[in-house]
Design a protein around this motif. Structure first.
Motif, PDB file in Angstrom:
ATOM      1  N   ALA A  27       0.951  -1.183   0.079  1.00  0.00           N
ATOM      2  CA  ALA A  27       0.029   0.118   0.093  1.00  0.00           C
ATOM      3  C   ALA A  27       0.783   1.267   0.119  1.00  0.00           C
ATOM      4  O   ALA A  27       0.394   2.301  -0.561  1.00  0.00           O
ATOM      5  CB  ALA A  27      -0.894  -0.041   1.120  1.00  0.00           C
ATOM      6  N   LYS A  28       1.930   1.144   0.679  1.00  0.00           N
ATOM      7  CA  LYS A  28       2.811   2.371   0.589  1.00  0.00           C
ATOM      8  C   LYS A  28       3.861   2.498  -0.446  1.00  0.00           C
ATOM      9  O   LYS A  28       4.815   3.432  -0.545  1.00  0.00           O
ATOM     10  CB  LYS A  28       3.839   2.255   2.007  1.00  0.00           C
ATOM     11  N   LYS A  29       3.668   1.526  -1.498  1.00  0.00           N
ATOM     12  CA  LYS A  29       4.641   1.406  -2.355  1.00  0.00           C
ATOM     13  C   LYS A  29       6.301   1.363  -2.123  1.00  0.00           C
ATOM     14  O   LYS A  29       7.037   1.553  -2.797  1.00  0.00           O
ATOM     15  CB  LYS A  29       4.515   2.761  -3.348  1.00  0.00           C
ATOM     16  N   GLU A  30       6.254   0.770  -0.841  1.00  0.00           N
ATOM     17  CA  GLU A  30       7.387   0.428  -0.435  1.00  0.00           C
ATOM     18  C   GLU A  30       8.405  -0.572  -1.449  1.00  0.00           C
ATOM     19  O   GLU A  30       9.485  -0.662  -1.095  1.00  0.00           O
ATOM     20  CB  GLU A  30       7.538   0.020   0.982  1.00  0.00           C
ATOM     21  N   GLY A  31       7.506  -1.507  -1.702  1.00  0.00           N
ATOM     22  CA  GLY A  31       8.215  -2.573  -2.619  1.00  0.00           C
ATOM     23  C   GLY A  31       8.893  -2.078  -3.866  1.00  0.00           C
ATOM     24  O   GLY A  31      10.114  -2.838  -4.007  1.00  0.00           O
ATOM     25  N   ASP A  32       8.848  -1.012  -4.224  1.00  0.00           N
ATOM     26  CA  ASP A  32       9.451  -0.627  -5.509  1.00  0.00           C
ATOM     27  C   ASP A  32      11.041  -0.331  -4.919  1.00  0.00           C
ATOM     28  O   ASP A  32      11.926  -0.408  -5.700  1.00  0.00           O
ATOM     29  CB  ASP A  32       8.883   0.888  -5.849  1.00  0.00           C
TER      30      ASP A  32
ATOM     31  N   LEU B 295      13.024   1.751 -15.498  1.00  0.00           N
ATOM     32  CA  LEU B 295      11.866   1.265 -16.120  1.00  0.00           C
ATOM     33  C   LEU B 295      11.000   1.901 -15.073  1.00  0.00           C
ATOM     34  O   LEU B 295      11.135   1.897 -13.784  1.00  0.00           O
ATOM     35  CB  LEU B 295      11.855  -0.177 -15.734  1.00  0.00           C
ATOM     36  N   THR B 296       9.904   2.242 -15.389  1.00  0.00           N
ATOM     37  CA  THR B 296       8.591   2.591 -14.603  1.00  0.00           C
ATOM     38  C   THR B 296       7.878   1.452 -14.266  1.00  0.00           C
ATOM     39  O   THR B 296       7.340   0.986 -15.227  1.00  0.00           O
ATOM     40  CB  THR B 296       7.713   3.682 -15.446  1.00  0.00           C
ATOM     41  N   VAL B 297       7.756   1.297 -13.135  1.00  0.00           N
ATOM     42  CA  VAL B 297       6.839   0.134 -12.586  1.00  0.00           C
ATOM     43  C   VAL B 297       5.830   0.665 -11.841  1.00  0.00           C
ATOM     44  O   VAL B 297       5.667   1.832 -11.101  1.00  0.00           O
ATOM     45  CB  VAL B 297       7.836  -1.056 -11.644  1.00  0.00           C
ATOM     46  N   PRO B 298       4.555  -0.145 -11.837  1.00  0.00           N
ATOM     47  CA  PRO B 298       4.615  -1.470 -12.205  1.00  0.00           C
ATOM     48  C   PRO B 298       4.390  -1.167 -13.996  1.00  0.00           C
ATOM     49  O   PRO B 298       3.881  -0.231 -14.493  1.00  0.00           O
ATOM     50  CB  PRO B 298       3.029  -2.047 -11.978  1.00  0.00           C
ATOM     51  N   ALA B 299       4.634  -2.280 -14.520  1.00  0.00           N
ATOM     52  CA  ALA B 299       4.514  -2.182 -16.237  1.00  0.00           C
ATOM     53  C   ALA B 299       3.830  -3.246 -16.621  1.00  0.00           C
ATOM     54  O   ALA B 299       3.997  -4.487 -16.337  1.00  0.00           O
ATOM     55  CB  ALA B 299       5.817  -2.315 -16.883  1.00  0.00           C
ATOM     56  N   ASP B 300       2.673  -3.020 -17.535  1.00  0.00           N
ATOM     57  CA  ASP B 300       1.740  -3.944 -17.870  1.00  0.00           C
ATOM     58  C   ASP B 300       2.563  -5.063 -18.836  1.00  0.00           C
ATOM     59  O   ASP B 300       3.322  -4.749 -19.488  1.00  0.00           O
ATOM     60  CB  ASP B 300       0.566  -3.547 -18.943  1.00  0.00           C
ATOM     61  N   GLY B 301       2.176  -6.300 -18.249  1.00  0.00           N
ATOM     62  CA  GLY B 301       2.752  -7.811 -19.247  1.00  0.00           C
ATOM     63  C   GLY B 301       4.198  -7.659 -18.604  1.00  0.00           C
ATOM     64  O   GLY B 301       4.659  -8.821 -19.266  1.00  0.00           O
ATOM     65  N   LEU B 302       4.675  -7.233 -17.764  1.00  0.00           N
ATOM     66  CA  LEU B 302       6.024  -7.319 -17.423  1.00  0.00           C
ATOM     67  C   LEU B 302       5.957  -7.519 -15.649  1.00  0.00           C
ATOM     68  O   LEU B 302       6.703  -8.510 -15.421  1.00  0.00           O
ATOM     69  CB  LEU B 302       6.846  -6.209 -17.428  1.00  0.00           C
ATOM     70  N   THR B 303       5.589  -6.771 -15.007  1.00  0.00           N
ATOM     71  CA  THR B 303       5.673  -6.871 -13.407  1.00  0.00           C
ATOM     72  C   THR B 303       4.305  -7.492 -12.901  1.00  0.00           C
ATOM     73  O   THR B 303       3.288  -7.457 -13.520  1.00  0.00           O
ATOM     74  CB  THR B 303       5.651  -5.605 -12.804  1.00  0.00           C
ATOM     75  N   SER B 304       4.729  -8.278 -11.914  1.00  0.00           N
ATOM     76  CA  SER B 304       3.743  -9.200 -11.417  1.00  0.00           C
ATOM     77  C   SER B 304       4.159  -9.172  -9.679  1.00  0.00           C
ATOM     78  O   SER B 304       5.332  -8.906  -9.399  1.00  0.00           O
ATOM     79  CB  SER B 304       3.082 -10.358 -11.992  1.00  0.00           C
ATOM     80  N   ALA B 305       3.260  -9.788  -8.976  1.00  0.00           N
ATOM     81  CA  ALA B 305       3.495 -10.305  -7.616  1.00  0.00           C
ATOM     82  C   ALA B 305       4.737 -11.138  -7.318  1.00  0.00           C
ATOM     83  O   ALA B 305       4.776 -11.829  -8.305  1.00  0.00           O
ATOM     84  CB  ALA B 305       2.302 -10.620  -6.621  1.00  0.00           C
TER      85      ALA B 305
END
Length: 170
Positions: free
Chosen positions: A65-70, A87-97
């Motif tokens: 929720a705090k975008k700390e994962g980035d 790279l700008t994340v999240p990116a469609d078709g590239l990033t996931s959990a």
């Protein structure tokens, strides 16, 4: 005139479609440690010049929720230095959990944005994993794209990654 029209249509219908496929299998081992965190994983292709040719997958804490994962993406050091920081994340078709221990597949075909403009040639598939309160590991597998014939190659990590395999089909 009919013969020319028929030959023209037959030629158009007979043109083979480029349908190469790549299937990557990544095993995340179950570790017996006091504090376990799912690893961040980056998957990409590098050319012979060691430049990134295509980003294929990035698994990280996208739901934070705090975008700390980035901010922990930089722990994927090789990926981060070569391409991640731009790279700008999240990116469609590239990033996931992130993924739990087990074997996970990434399936791509030649129409996927990462592969559709990829020049023919020799590449290295690179899988990098980094885990909070854990280690970091990189596995490299050479491959030809697009494949002239079906091929499978594999490598095995020592701690953060288990078996990594890539199967390519023309």
């Amino acid at each position: 005139m009919r013969i020319l029209l028929t030959v023209g249509l037959t030629g158009l219908l007979a043109a083979p479609a480029f349908a190469a496929e790549m299937e990557i299998s990544i095993e995340i081992p179950k570790l017996d440690v006091a504090e376990y965190h799912r690893p961040y994983v980056a998957v990409w292709l590098e050319g012979p010049d060691k430049k990134v040719a295509a980003n294929l997958a990035v698994w990280y804490d996208v739901a934070n929720a705090k975008k700390e994962g980035d901010k922990w993406l930089k722990d994927l050091r090789q990926w981060w230095r070569r391409t991640g920081r731009t790279l700008t994340v999240p990116a469609d078709g590239l990033t996931s959990a992130t993924r739990a221990p087990g074997t996970h597949d990434v399936k791509l075909d030649a129409s996927h944005p990462a592969l559709k403009d990829l020049a023919a040639g020799q590449y290295e598939l690179i899988v990098e994993a980094a885990r909070e309160v854990g280690g970091r590991e990189v596995v490299r597998i050479p491959l030809q794209w697009p494949p002239e014939k079906g091929a499978t190659a594999a490598a095995k990590g020592e701690h953060e990654l288990g078996s990594v395999a890539v199967n390519v089909k023309p």
